[in-house]
Design a protein around this motif. Structure first.
Motif, PDB file in Angstrom:
ATOM      1  N   GLU A 151      -3.607  10.380   4.001  1.00  0.00           N
ATOM      2  CA  GLU A 151      -3.333  11.368   2.952  1.00  0.00           C
ATOM      3  C   GLU A 151      -4.365  11.262   1.832  1.00  0.00           C
ATOM      4  O   GLU A 151      -4.838  12.259   1.312  1.00  0.00           O
ATOM      5  CB  GLU A 151      -1.930  11.150   2.364  1.00  0.00           C
ATOM      6  N   VAL A 152      -4.667  10.021   1.458  1.00  0.00           N
ATOM      7  CA  VAL A 152      -5.630   9.811   0.378  1.00  0.00           C
ATOM      8  C   VAL A 152      -6.995  10.361   0.775  1.00  0.00           C
ATOM      9  O   VAL A 152      -7.668  11.027  -0.010  1.00  0.00           O
ATOM     10  CB  VAL A 152      -5.725   8.313   0.005  1.00  0.00           C
ATOM     11  N   LYS A 153      -7.384  10.126   2.035  1.00  0.00           N
ATOM     12  CA  LYS A 153      -8.683  10.626   2.513  1.00  0.00           C
ATOM     13  C   LYS A 153      -8.699  12.153   2.508  1.00  0.00           C
ATOM     14  O   LYS A 153      -9.711  12.766   2.172  1.00  0.00           O
ATOM     15  CB  LYS A 153      -8.950  10.115   3.929  1.00  0.00           C
ATOM     16  N   ARG A 154      -7.560  12.736   2.852  1.00  0.00           N
ATOM     17  CA  ARG A 154      -7.456  14.199   2.877  1.00  0.00           C
ATOM     18  C   ARG A 154      -7.680  14.763   1.471  1.00  0.00           C
ATOM     19  O   ARG A 154      -8.419  15.731   1.281  1.00  0.00           O
ATOM     20  CB  ARG A 154      -6.063  14.588   3.388  1.00  0.00           C
ATOM     21  N   VAL A 155      -7.071  14.102   0.475  1.00  0.00           N
ATOM     22  CA  VAL A 155      -7.215  14.540  -0.904  1.00  0.00           C
ATOM     23  C   VAL A 155      -8.619  14.220  -1.414  1.00  0.00           C
ATOM     24  O   VAL A 155      -9.217  14.975  -2.168  1.00  0.00           O
ATOM     25  CB  VAL A 155      -6.144  13.860  -1.784  1.00  0.00           C
ATOM     26  N   ASN A 156      -9.142  13.105  -0.990  1.00  0.00           N
ATOM     27  CA  ASN A 156     -10.440  12.630  -1.437  1.00  0.00           C
ATOM     28  C   ASN A 156     -11.548  13.640  -1.116  1.00  0.00           C
ATOM     29  O   ASN A 156     -12.388  13.960  -1.955  1.00  0.00           O
ATOM     30  CB  ASN A 156     -10.741  11.298  -0.766  1.00  0.00           C
ATOM     31  N   ASN A 157     -11.512  14.134   0.105  1.00  0.00           N
ATOM     32  CA  ASN A 157     -12.421  15.210   0.459  1.00  0.00           C
ATOM     33  C   ASN A 157     -13.882  14.864   0.179  1.00  0.00           C
ATOM     34  O   ASN A 157     -14.666  15.707  -0.269  1.00  0.00           O
ATOM     35  CB  ASN A 157     -12.016  16.448  -0.352  1.00  0.00           C
ATOM     36  N   GLY A 158     -14.237  13.606   0.351  1.00  0.00           N
ATOM     37  CA  GLY A 158     -15.632  13.202   0.184  1.00  0.00           C
ATOM     38  C   GLY A 158     -16.061  12.871  -1.233  1.00  0.00           C
ATOM     39  O   GLY A 158     -17.213  12.534  -1.470  1.00  0.00           O
ATOM     40  N   LEU A 159     -15.131  12.954  -2.211  1.00  0.00           N
ATOM     41  CA  LEU A 159     -15.515  12.730  -3.612  1.00  0.00           C
ATOM     42  C   LEU A 159     -15.825  11.267  -3.923  1.00  0.00           C
ATOM     43  O   LEU A 159     -16.755  10.956  -4.642  1.00  0.00           O
ATOM     44  CB  LEU A 159     -14.390  13.199  -4.538  1.00  0.00           C
ATOM     45  N   SER A 160     -15.004  10.391  -3.396  1.00  0.00           N
ATOM     46  CA  SER A 160     -15.160   8.972  -3.703  1.00  0.00           C
ATOM     47  C   SER A 160     -15.133   8.199  -2.389  1.00  0.00           C
ATOM     48  O   SER A 160     -15.087   8.800  -1.319  1.00  0.00           O
ATOM     49  CB  SER A 160     -14.022   8.549  -4.622  1.00  0.00           C
ATOM     50  N   SER A 161     -15.142   6.879  -2.498  1.00  0.00           N
ATOM     51  CA  SER A 161     -15.085   6.110  -1.267  1.00  0.00           C
ATOM     52  C   SER A 161     -13.672   5.550  -1.092  1.00  0.00           C
ATOM     53  O   SER A 161     -13.107   4.969  -2.006  1.00  0.00           O
ATOM     54  CB  SER A 161     -16.138   5.005  -1.335  1.00  0.00           C
ATOM     55  N   VAL A 162     -13.081   5.768   0.077  1.00  0.00           N
ATOM     56  CA  VAL A 162     -11.722   5.287   0.347  1.00  0.00           C
ATOM     57  C   VAL A 162     -11.791   4.112   1.315  1.00  0.00           C
ATOM     58  O   VAL A 162     -12.239   4.257   2.447  1.00  0.00           O
ATOM     59  CB  VAL A 162     -10.839   6.409   0.947  1.00  0.00           C
ATOM     60  N   ARG A 163     -11.384   2.930   0.822  1.00  0.00           N
ATOM     61  CA  ARG A 163     -11.361   1.744   1.691  1.00  0.00           C
ATOM     62  C   ARG A 163      -9.940   1.510   2.159  1.00  0.00           C
ATOM     63  O   ARG A 163      -8.998   1.659   1.383  1.00  0.00           O
ATOM     64  CB  ARG A 163     -11.824   0.496   0.925  1.00  0.00           C
ATOM     65  N   THR A 164      -9.805   1.125   3.397  1.00  0.00           N
ATOM     66  CA  THR A 164      -8.467   0.828   3.905  1.00  0.00           C
ATOM     67  C   THR A 164      -8.360  -0.661   4.188  1.00  0.00           C
ATOM     68  O   THR A 164      -9.366  -1.338   4.429  1.00  0.00           O
ATOM     69  CB  THR A 164      -8.174   1.596   5.205  1.00  0.00           C
ATOM     70  N   LEU A 165      -7.151  -1.156   4.113  1.00  0.00           N
ATOM     71  CA  LEU A 165      -6.880  -2.554   4.451  1.00  0.00           C
ATOM     72  C   LEU A 165      -5.576  -2.536   5.222  1.00  0.00           C
ATOM     73  O   LEU A 165      -4.533  -2.175   4.678  1.00  0.00           O
ATOM     74  CB  LEU A 165      -6.758  -3.391   3.165  1.00  0.00           C
ATOM     75  N   ASN A 166      -5.637  -2.848   6.492  1.00  0.00           N
ATOM     76  CA  ASN A 166      -4.461  -2.690   7.337  1.00  0.00           C
ATOM     77  C   ASN A 166      -4.042  -4.015   7.948  1.00  0.00           C
ATOM     78  O   ASN A 166      -4.883  -4.853   8.271  1.00  0.00           O
ATOM     79  CB  ASN A 166      -4.740  -1.674   8.451  1.00  0.00           C
ATOM     80  N   ARG A 167      -2.761  -4.171   8.075  1.00  0.00           N
ATOM     81  CA  ARG A 167      -2.255  -5.382   8.714  1.00  0.00           C
ATOM     82  C   ARG A 167      -1.029  -5.004   9.521  1.00  0.00           C
ATOM     83  O   ARG A 167      -0.116  -4.368   8.993  1.00  0.00           O
ATOM     84  CB  ARG A 167      -1.904  -6.415   7.636  1.00  0.00           C
ATOM     85  N   ILE A 168      -0.986  -5.372  10.785  1.00  0.00           N
ATOM     86  CA  ILE A 168       0.142  -4.960  11.625  1.00  0.00           C
ATOM     87  C   ILE A 168       0.712  -6.139  12.414  1.00  0.00           C
ATOM     88  O   ILE A 168       1.238  -5.973  13.499  1.00  0.00           O
ATOM     89  CB  ILE A 168      -0.250  -3.824  12.605  1.00  0.00           C
ATOM     90  N   ASP A 169       0.622  -7.349  11.822  1.00  0.00           N
ATOM     91  CA  ASP A 169       1.138  -8.514  12.543  1.00  0.00           C
ATOM     92  C   ASP A 169       2.494  -8.977  12.010  1.00  0.00           C
ATOM     93  O   ASP A 169       2.913 -10.101  12.257  1.00  0.00           O
ATOM     94  CB  ASP A 169       0.117  -9.660  12.463  1.00  0.00           C
ATOM     95  N   GLY A 170       3.174  -8.114  11.248  1.00  0.00           N
ATOM     96  CA  GLY A 170       4.498  -8.484  10.739  1.00  0.00           C
ATOM     97  C   GLY A 170       4.454  -9.388   9.526  1.00  0.00           C
ATOM     98  O   GLY A 170       5.449  -9.969   9.143  1.00  0.00           O
ATOM     99  N   GLN A 171       3.277  -9.530   8.924  1.00  0.00           N
ATOM    100  CA  GLN A 171       3.137 -10.345   7.721  1.00  0.00           C
ATOM    101  C   GLN A 171       2.680  -9.451   6.575  1.00  0.00           C
ATOM    102  O   GLN A 171       1.944  -8.490   6.784  1.00  0.00           O
ATOM    103  CB  GLN A 171       2.102 -11.458   7.923  1.00  0.00           C
ATOM    104  N   ILE A 172       3.098  -9.823   5.364  1.00  0.00           N
ATOM    105  CA  ILE A 172       2.699  -9.046   4.188  1.00  0.00           C
ATOM    106  C   ILE A 172       1.207  -9.252   3.921  1.00  0.00           C
ATOM    107  O   ILE A 172       0.648 -10.311   4.225  1.00  0.00           O
ATOM    108  CB  ILE A 172       3.540  -9.465   2.961  1.00  0.00           C
ATOM    109  N   ILE A 173       0.560  -8.224   3.395  1.00  0.00           N
ATOM    110  CA  ILE A 173      -0.831  -8.342   2.967  1.00  0.00           C
ATOM    111  C   ILE A 173      -0.857  -9.204   1.708  1.00  0.00           C
ATOM    112  O   ILE A 173      -0.119  -8.943   0.765  1.00  0.00           O
ATOM    113  CB  ILE A 173      -1.432  -6.950   2.682  1.00  0.00           C
ATOM    114  N   THR A 174      -1.671 -10.247   1.703  1.00  0.00           N
ATOM    115  CA  THR A 174      -1.651 -11.178   0.572  1.00  0.00           C
ATOM    116  C   THR A 174      -2.564 -10.683  -0.539  1.00  0.00           C
ATOM    117  O   THR A 174      -3.499  -9.922  -0.301  1.00  0.00           O
ATOM    118  CB  THR A 174      -2.115 -12.577   1.007  1.00  0.00           C
ATOM    119  N   PRO A 175      -2.305 -11.152  -1.788  1.00  0.00           N
ATOM    120  CA  PRO A 175      -3.178 -10.778  -2.900  1.00  0.00           C
ATOM    121  C   PRO A 175      -4.632 -11.164  -2.622  1.00  0.00           C
ATOM    122  O   PRO A 175      -5.552 -10.438  -2.995  1.00  0.00           O
ATOM    123  CB  PRO A 175      -2.605 -11.564  -4.074  1.00  0.00           C
ATOM    124  N   ALA A 176      -4.836 -12.310  -1.968  1.00  0.00           N
ATOM    125  CA  ALA A 176      -6.194 -12.778  -1.698  1.00  0.00           C
ATOM    126  C   ALA A 176      -6.959 -11.770  -0.834  1.00  0.00           C
ATOM    127  O   ALA A 176      -8.141 -11.497  -1.079  1.00  0.00           O
ATOM    128  CB  ALA A 176      -6.143 -14.135  -1.000  1.00  0.00           C
TER     129      ALA A 176
END
Lengths: 194, 387
Positions: free
Chosen positions: B353-378
Motif C-alpha cells: 500500500e505504501v509503495k502504491r501511494v509512494n508512486n516513485g516519490l521517495s524510497s520505500v524499504r521493507t523489512l519482513n520476518r515470517i518465522d513467528g518471531q517479532i521484529i526486534t528493535p535492533a
C-alpha cells in the motif's frame, strides 16, 4: 504513585516446563509490581501447543518509564526451573546478570555464580503440594530482588488468586522467603550486576 | 438455571493488570456489547473465555459458543439486526471461514465487530506465535467490491481503546469493523486504565424517528447511513444479500444497483478523516520515517529513539487504522523524507500500500520476518541507519 526504586529497564525471564505454574507466577509478580508498586510492567509469554511438558516461559520487562519494546533483549535475571531452560536461555543473560535455579531440578549450571534453592522439593516435602513451587519461588524473589517487596506481592496474590487457594499460596510464599533468607542472608538493597 | 444477575456497570475509573485479550473484553463491555458468539481458537481464546464469564452476569448479556466460525458470524449478524451491539473473536483459520458473512454484513449494512488475533499461517500454521499475515485478507477477503474498516492495536491500553473505537465506527457507519491484533499484543500483560463510562465517548446506531409507515429502510441521504431499527420495534424491513433497492427488496436495475454500491462506498469515503487514526512519534523533523502497526510498532518505537541518540533523524508513524488506508498521512511523510521503512511480520502486505501511494516519490524499504518471531528493535535500527 511513585515507585520506590528508579529502574531503567529490568528484564526478567521465568522459564521451565508447562505445568510448573510459570505463567501464573508471571501474572502475580507483574500485577504486584504494576498495581501495588506503580512500575511499568510488560509481561509476555511463550509456550508450545502442549498443555503440559512443553517449554514454557514468561518474560517481564520492568521499568520506571513507559515500555516500548515489550520483549527482553538482554536478561538481568534468569529464573530456570528446568535443565533445558537453563541451557537454552543462559546465553540471553547479560554480562553480570544473575541466574536463579531450582537446584533440585537443574543439576548442572553453566556458571558457579548463581542462586540455587530447591523450590520443587521444598513444596513437595514441607507443604505436600508440588504445585506450590512457583509461589515458593515468588517468596525467594521477594527476598533476593530489592524492588520485589513482600507486601506488594502478597497484595498481588490476593488480587489475582481466588480466596480458596490464597492461604496455601501465602504459606508457600512465606516458606520461600524464609528459606532464601536462611541461605542468602546478605542481599543487595539496590540491584547491581555482580 | 437461574444465573445471579449482578450489576456489572462499574462507573469509576480503575486500573487492571490485564492481557490484551482481557482489554478487548473490557473495551467491548464499555462500548455496550451485549452479545458474543464465537468458537475458541488460540490466541484469541481468552476473549471468548472472559466473555462467557462476564456476559451472563449482565441483565441482557448473551454468550453462545457456536459450532464453527461461519455460524458464529451468522449469529452475530442476527443479534445485531435485533438491536444488540455484537462481536466475535477469532484467529486466522476461523477468520477464513468468516469471510462469506463479512460480505453479507457489508451488503446488508450490519454493524458488528470482529477481532482477529493474527497467528502464523497459512492454514493451522503456528498457533502460539505472532504474525501479521491477515492484513490484506481483512481488506479483500470477502468477494465483491466492498468498503470495510480495519483497525489495529499495538499495546494493551490500545486494545481497549481501539475496541471501543471499533464499536463506535461500526455503529456510526453501519459497517462491519475488523480489529487486527497479533499474538504478542493479545498475550502481553500490562497495566491499563479502564475509563469512566460517563466521560468516554460511546456511539450507538441511529434509529428511525419517523412513523413506521413512512420508513424507507435504505433511503438515500447526505450521510449515506440509513437509520437502523431493531427487528421487532414496529418498523418493517427486509434483509438480503442480493443487491437491493431503497426498500430492501432484490433488484438488478442498473440505476438502483449503482446507487446502492455508490452509497456503500461513499458512507466510508466521505468520513475518511473521522476513521483515520494515526499516531506520530518524533516526526516533525524526521528524514527517515518508520511506518508500522501492531506489535512491530513497539519495536519501531524503541529503534527510532535509539536512532535519534545515534544521530539519525528518525520518526515513527503508527497506523491504527489500516483500511481505509491512511493515504494523506503517509503521503505527507513520503514528501518529507528521503526514505520510509515498513517493517512487518509478513512478506510485505502493508508496504504494498505504501509503495502504491509512494508512486516513485521517495524510497520505500521493507523489512519482513515470517518465522513467528517479532521484529526486534535492533533489526529496524540497522535498516534505519542504512536508509
Amino acid at each position: 504513585m511513585k515507585p520506590p526504586y528508579e529502574i531503567q529497564r529490568f528484564e526478567l525471564r521465568l522459564s521451565g516446563l508447562g505445568g510448573q505454574g510459570i505463567l501464573t507466577l508471571g501474572k502475580v509478580l507483574g500485577a504486584g509490581l504494576a498495581l501495588e508498586e506503580g512500575y511499568f510492567v510488560a509481561q509476555t509469554q511463550s509456550y508450545g501447543p502442549e498443555a503440559r511438558g512443553g517449554a514454557s516461559r514468561s518474560d517481564l520487562v520492568i521499568s520506571s518509564q513507559p515500555i516500548s519494546y515489550p520483549k527482553p533483549e538482554q536478561l538481568d535475571l534468569l529464573v530456570a526451573l528446568s535443565q533445558e531452560a537453563c541451557n537454552q536461555y543462559y546465553r540471553h543473560l547479560k554480562q553480570g546478570g544473575y541466574l536463579l535455579v531450582d537446584d533440585s531440578l537443574v543439576k548442572q549450571t553453566p556458571t558457579n555464580i548463581y542462586w540455587g534453592l530447591p523450590f520443587t522439593t521444598l513444596a513437595k516435602e514441607k507443604l505436600g503440594m508440588v504445585q506450590a513451587a512457583n509461589m515458593v519461588l515468588l517468596g525467594a524473589l521477594a527476598h533476593l530482588v530489592p524492588f520485589v517487596v513482600p507486601r506488594a506481592m502478597k497484595k498481588g496474590l490476593e488480587t489475582s488468586l481466588s480466596p480458596k487457594f490464597l492461604e496455601s499460596n501465602l504459606k508457600a510464599f512465606q516458606l520461600g522467603m524464609t528459606q532464601a533468607k536462611k541461605k542468602y542472608p546478605n542481599v543487595q538493597t539496590q540491584w547491581t550486576s555482580f | 438455571m437461574p444465573t445471579k444477575v449482578k450489576k456489572n456497570h462499574r462507573k469509576e475509573e480503575r486500573s487492571l493488570f490485564a492481557l490484551g485479550n482481557e482489554a478487548v473484553v473490557e473495551g467491548a463491555l464499555l462500548a455496550g456489547c451485549s452479545f458474543f458468539a464465537g468458537y475458541p481458537i488460540t490466541p484469541s481464546t481468552e476473549i471468548a473465555e472472559i466473555m462467557a464469564e462476564r456476559l451472563p452476569r449482565l441483565p441482557d448479556g448473551v454468550f453462545i459458543q457456536m459450532e464453527d466460525e461461519i455460524a458464529s458470524l451468522g449469529a452475530v449478524i442476527g443479534a445485531s439486526l435485533a438491536g444488540r451491539k455484537s462481536m466475535t473473536a477469532t484467529s486466522g483459520p476461523g477468520f477464513s471461514l468468516m469471510q462469506e458473512h463479512i460480505g453479507y454484513a457489508s451488503m446488508t449494512e450490519v454493524p458488528l465487530v470482529i477481532v482477529n488475533v493474527m497467528r502464523g499461517g497459512p492454514s493451522t500454521g503456528l498457533p502460539t506465535s505472532p504474525a501479521q499475515g491477515d492484513v490484506q485478507q481483512a481488506r479483500w477477503g470477502t468477494h465483491g467490491d466492498h468498503p470495510i474498516i480495519v483497525l489495529s492495536a499495538s499495546n494493551v491500553q490500545e486494545c481497549l481503546d481501539m475496541t471501543v473505537r471499533a464499536f463506535n465506527l461500526s455503529e456510526k457507519y453501519r459497517s462491519p469493523v475488523i480489529l487486527l491484533l497479533d499474538e504478542i499484543t493479545a498475550h502481553t500483560r500490562e497495566k491499563i486504565q479502564i475509563p469512566n463510562r460517563e466521560t468516554y465517548e460511546i456511539f450507538s446506531r441511529i434509529k428511525p424517528s419517523m412513523p413506521p409507515e413512512w420508513f424507507v429502510p435504505y433511503e438515500e441521504s447526505m450521510r449515506g447511513v440509513p437509520p437502523m431499527p431493531a427487528l421487532g420495534e414496529g418498523y418493517r424491513f427486509h434483509v438480503t444479500g442480493l443487491t437491493h433497492d431503497v426498500n430492501g427488496y432484490p433488484t438488478s436495475r442498473p440505476e438502483e444497483v449503482e446507487k446502492l454500491m455508490q452509497r456503500l462506498f461513499r458512507k466510508i469515503d466521505q468520513f475518511f478523516y473521522d476513521i483515520q487514526i494515526i499516531e506520530e512519534t518524533a516526526c516533525e523533523d524526521a528524514e527517515v520515517v518508520v511506518i508500522a502497526y501492531g506489535c512491530v510498532a513497539r519495536s519501531a518505537h524503541l529503534a527510532v529513539l535509539q536512532a535519534r541518540e545515534l544521530g539519525t533523524r528518525a520518526g515513527l508513524l503508527k497506523l491504527k487504522t489500516l483500511f481505509p488506508f491512511p493515504r494523506p498521512a503517509v503521503e505527507r511523510f513520503i514528501r518529507q523524507c528521503r526514505a520510509v521503512i515498513v517493517p512487518e511480520m509478513n512478506m510485505g502486505q502493508m508496504s504494498r500500500e505504501v509503495k502504491r501511494v509512494n508512486n516513485g516519490l521517495s524510497s520505500v524499504r521493507t523489512l519482513n520476518r515470517i518465522d513467528g518471531q517479532i521484529i526486534t528493535p535492533a533489526e529496524i535500527l540497522k535498516v534505519l541507519q542504512k536508509a
